[in-house]
Design an enzyme around this catalytic site. Structure first.
Site, PDB file in Angstrom:
ATOM      1  N   CYS A  20       0.836  -1.205   0.000  1.00 36.17           N
ATOM      2  CA  CYS A  20       0.000   0.000   0.000  1.00 36.17           C
ATOM      3  C   CYS A  20       0.870   1.254   0.000  1.00 36.17           C
ATOM      4  O   CYS A  20       0.704   2.154  -0.829  1.00 36.17           O
ATOM      5  CB  CYS A  20      -0.903   0.028   1.234  1.00 36.17           C
ATOM      6  SG  CYS A  20      -2.036  -1.344   1.392  1.00 36.17           S
ATOM      7  N   ASP A 496      35.451  20.140  16.818  1.00 41.69           N
ATOM      8  CA  ASP A 496      35.851  21.527  16.987  1.00 41.69           C
ATOM      9  C   ASP A 496      36.360  21.658  18.424  1.00 41.69           C
ATOM     10  O   ASP A 496      35.976  20.870  19.293  1.00 41.69           O
ATOM     11  CB  ASP A 496      34.637  22.431  16.754  1.00 41.69           C
ATOM     12  CG  ASP A 496      34.903  23.860  17.156  1.00 41.69           C
ATOM     13  OD1 ASP A 496      35.874  24.438  16.665  1.00 41.69           O
ATOM     14  OD2 ASP A 496      34.137  24.381  17.997  1.00 41.69           O
ATOM     15  N   ASP A 690      29.729  23.542  17.381  1.00 41.11           N
ATOM     16  CA  ASP A 690      28.671  24.285  18.058  1.00 41.11           C
ATOM     17  C   ASP A 690      28.472  25.694  17.531  1.00 41.11           C
ATOM     18  O   ASP A 690      27.484  26.337  17.850  1.00 41.11           O
ATOM     19  CB  ASP A 690      28.965  24.362  19.565  1.00 41.11           C
ATOM     20  CG  ASP A 690      30.122  25.315  19.857  1.00 41.11           C
ATOM     21  OD1 ASP A 690      31.107  25.302  19.090  1.00 41.11           O
ATOM     22  OD2 ASP A 690      30.031  26.070  20.839  1.00 41.11           O
ATOM     23  N   ASP A 694      31.148  26.643  12.369  1.00 39.26           N
ATOM     24  CA  ASP A 694      31.221  25.191  12.154  1.00 39.26           C
ATOM     25  C   ASP A 694      30.167  24.692  11.162  1.00 39.26           C
ATOM     26  O   ASP A 694      30.234  23.549  10.711  1.00 39.26           O
ATOM     27  CB  ASP A 694      31.015  24.440  13.484  1.00 39.26           C
ATOM     28  CG  ASP A 694      32.104  24.759  14.495  1.00 39.26           C
ATOM     29  OD1 ASP A 694      33.266  24.877  14.080  1.00 39.26           O
ATOM     30  OD2 ASP A 694      31.781  24.880  15.689  1.00 39.26           O
TER      31      ASP A 694
END
Length: 796
Positions: A20, A496, A690, A694
């Site tokens: 389906c 980082d 963060d 980045d």
């Protein structure tokens, strides 16, 4: 200029198996400007479309034309402020033009509005907001009783049908024991007309849903589970009816009846679907758990009075009073008062956070010990909690690449099975047992029933739903099923430095001097806005040092500061500052070098031209960074640190964190290039960051992992968000991905193995149809149950 694509989620009803969902997806994707994914488990179609080429109405109409339903909910509202028919007509007209509203009826006399709407396209808060924009007000109509959820109603309906079907089928099951064990049963049970009376309601009332589903699918040139069930049970029923008719005028004729086969098959299939629906409900436990975090009411200031209102009625900009022990109802900023807030349910941080004027607060967090007045800045779908819920819903509704294979196979499976059943019938009646219609029919029915591809269709989405839900409960948000799948392929993690491995704010790490020197140092630095100065003042505050009055303060750019405190001349700064003022620093040179080699910023302190000590400040690594990196290494991943800092500082931080591979002095715009460079060596890279700088690297990496304490830009660019900045969640995310993929592979193996082994066994006549039905029903249940095991799996 090409118009930007829009996204909608359409609730689809009536799907029974993977054939389906594949059929709907295939047809929608043939529409011009439409890109669709249909998920059987969540019963949703996730559609991106070009508004210039297709509309919401076109998409929903296409789904309905295929024979499925578009989920519609009905809501009743009390409407305030209407004065004449023109008011009700205007509201009705505007609402009926809203995307997602199927039908709106506004009654002036009753002051009510009845709205039928698609909850995937528009929410109740949106409807109320639209009425309010017109200058009226509306609230959800109060019910005398709490309504059951749609799923609960569906389950209740299935339960009722199952009980009735079982009661009618039990006498027929007893007749089957007569066939198997030669029992002597009451004559009434063996009467063909009595059996017909029991079987007919099961076949044509309880089982009517299978006929409807089969008709709609065949009409649209496709086939699903309903086709198999309708074919198999109808063959058994009508053959038995034919046998019963042969007894008319011939009382000595012993009919060969299979009414029990059709009735018991339908009952077992209903039982399997009931268990499956019940189990599927538990896969969305994470969403329910998140929604239950939300406050139900808010104490809002309206007309200078405090009034309690449902949280969904809070408007942006309104002032809200939150007392100790209450949940903060929506996202906002503190206007008055101070308190500490337990944000652990959102950030994972167990220590309460102090909140004063202008501090941001998050909805669903717990106010601990002070009364505050806040201004609502984000309400409804804009709040942090709503964003998390939406992220989890989107992830649970998305498809992992591994699911595509199952979808393709399911799309072709039913027609192939019907063909195999036909070949089986012909082989039996011509070759195996020439002329024995009953044996041929029994084998063909068993093939039709055993081959239902439900388990195949459920194998992946149920695991994805449970996996993403478990991730959300642990503070790991996957943006989609494909990201949950790909995360386990990572072999390299790039971190980082600032704000990711480190805390992102400097702290005093070393101080040589007495309390009097610290008091003079902190008092002098209080006049500076430099982040290093803030760290020194915070350090003195922690030590309960009383600050002194500063008579004069001078900042010396690039060197340090000079201040006069209690008639003392205080100098804080570099070697150069000291030597310029005739102060000898040679006896502290070794200490300075040691601190600087460790990546710290060291400052000398002189009082009245005499050196009194050194203060060293650094952006320290997070408490869990070392353990998280060790866990990643233990999982066999290579860990790299990427930073714009100088080589010496970068090496010092990396050494503390346990990272040997460092890429330093990288400009923000170069970070993405460095990720590509690692990828060119055949590595599957996860990037953890963060900041705004980045974001390109996060988007470039195979999996971008954003720290939730960072910027919204970084979170938007990432594939996985780690709530609260807890680095230990990164190895957990990889472990969860591994466990989920292993679970999916188990499901797919057993689904494929089950169908592959079951069909030839049934074709060989070694399975009675009712046994095939039971096996088919429980195969789906076993897949869902195996997926639910993920809820208990440990990812620590």
């Amino acid at each position: 200029m090409e118009e930007a694509k829009k996204h909608i989620d359409v609730g689809v009803t009536g799907m029974t198996c993977a054939a389906c969902s594949s059929r709907i997806e295939k047809v929608l994707n043939k529409m011009d400007g439409v890109d669709a994914q249909v998920n059987l488990t969540t019963e949703k179609a996730s559609v991106d479309f070009d508004p210039g080429k297709a509309s919401v109405q076109d998409i929903t109409a296409k789904v309905e034309k295929l024979g499925y339903g578009v989920q519609v909910e009905k809501a009743e509202y009390d409407v305030f402020g209407m004065t004449c028919a023109a008011c009700s007509t205007r509201i009705e007209k505007v609402l009926n033009k809203q995307e997602g509203v199927k039908l709106a009826t506004v009654n002036l006399a009753n002051e009510t509005a009845s709205i039928e709407y698609n909850p995937g396209l528009i929410g109740e808060s949106d409807i109320i907001g639209r009425i309010q924009k017109l200058g009226y007000d509306a609230k959800a109509k109060a019910d005398k009783e709490t309504k059951k959820s749609q799923k609960e109603k569906q389950l209740q309906k299935m339960r009722t049908k199952l009980i009735i079907s079982a009661l009618l089928s039990i006498p027929l099951l007893i007749t089957m024991l007569d066939h198997l064990m030669g029992l002597t049963l009451p004559a009434i049970l063996m009467n063909p007309w009595f059996q017909l009376a029991l079987a007919a309601p099961v076949q044509f009332i309880i089982g009517w849903q299978f006929y409807v589903g089969a008709y709609k699918n065949l009409r649209n040139k496709s086939a699903n589970m309903d086709v198999l069930v309708a074919l198999g049970t109808s063959a058994a029923f009508f053959f038995s009816l034919y046998e019963a008719l042969k007894t008319i005028g011939n009382p000595d004729y012993m009919p060969h009846l299979y009414f029990e086969t059709s009735a018991i098959l339908i009952t077992l299939i209903l039982f399997g679907k009931y268990l499956e629906t019940s189990a599927k409900g538990r896969t969305t436990h994470a969403i329910s758990k998140l929604l239950n975090l939300q406050a139900k009411q808010a104490r809002v200031i309206r007309d200078d009075n405090e009034v309690m209102v449902p949280v969904q009625d809070v408007l942006k900009g309104e002032r809200i009073i939150v007392k100790p022990g209450e949940k903060i109802p929506v996202d906002g900023i503190v206007l008055k008062g101070s308190t500490s807030v337990d944000e652990s349910m959102i950030t994972g941080e167990s220590i309460p956070v102090e909140k004063g004027a202008q501090a941001q607060v998050i909805g669903a967090t717990l106010n601990k010990n002070g009364t505050v007045e806040i201004e609502a800045t984000k309400v409804g779908k804009e709040t942090a909690l709503a964003s998390i819920v939406k992220a989890v819903e989107d992830a649970q509704g998305s498809k992992a690449p591994i699911q595509r294979l199952a979808d393709i196979i399911s799309g072709y499976f039913v027609p192939i099975v019907v063909g195999i059943a036909a070949v089986t019938f012909l082989a039996w009646i011509i070759l195996v047992a020439p002329g024995e219609f009953e044996a041929a029919l029994t084998a063909a029915i068993a093939v039709l029933v055993i081959a239902c591809p439900c388990a195949l269709g459920l194998a992946t989405p149920t695991s994805i739903m449970v996996g993403t839900g478990k991730g959300a409960e642990n503070g790991i948000l996957f943006k989609g099923g494909e990201h949950l799948e790909r995360t386990h392929q990572l072999d390299t993690i790039i971190f980082d430095k600032t704000g990711t491995i480190t805390k992102g704010k400097p702290e005093v790490t070393d101080f040589t001097g007495d309390d009097e020197t610290l008091a003079l140092l902190a008092s002098a630095e209080k006049g500076s806005e430099h982040p290093l100065a803030e760290a020194i003042v915070a350090y003195a505050t922690e030590k309960n040092i009383q600050l002194k009055e500063v008579a004069s303060f001078t900042a010396i750019p690039g060197r340090g500061i000079r201040a006069t405190i209690d008639d003392h001349d205080v100098l804080v700064g570099t070697r150069k500052l000291m030597t310029d003022n005739g102060i000898d620093v040679t006896h502290l040179e070794d200490d300075l070098t040691t601190y600087e080699t460790a990546g710290k910023t060291a400052m000398l302190i002189a009082v009245d031209s005499k050196l009194q000590g050194i203060v060293a400040v650094a952006d320290t690594i997070k408490e869990t960074a070392v353990e998280a990196i060790n866990q990643l290494k233990a999982q066999g991943l290579e860990v790299i640190m990427l930073t714009g800092d100088n080589e010496r500082t970068a090496r010092a931080i990396a050494q503390q964190a346990g990272i040997s591979n460092v890429i330093a002095q990288v400009l923000p715009e170069e970070k993405a290039d460095k990720v590509k460079e690692v990828q060119r060596h055949g590595k599957k890279v996860g990037m953890v960051g963060d900041g705004i700088n980045d974001a390109p690297a996060l988007a470039t990496a195979d999996i971008g992992i954003a720290i939730e304490t960072g910027t919204e830009v970084a979170i938007e660019a990432a594939d996985v968000t780690i709530l609260g900045g807890e680095l230990l969640l990164i190895p957990k995310a990889i472990k969860l991905s591994n466990k989920t993929i292993r679970n999916i592979r188990q499901n797919l193996f057993w689904a494929f193995a089950y169908n592959s082994a079951g069909i030839p066994i049934a074709a060989a006549g070694l399975l009675a149809p009712w046994i095939a039905g039971a096996a088919m029903a429980f195969s789906s249940v076993s897949v869902v149950t195996n997926s639910l095991r993920l809820k208990r799996v440990k990812i620590n």
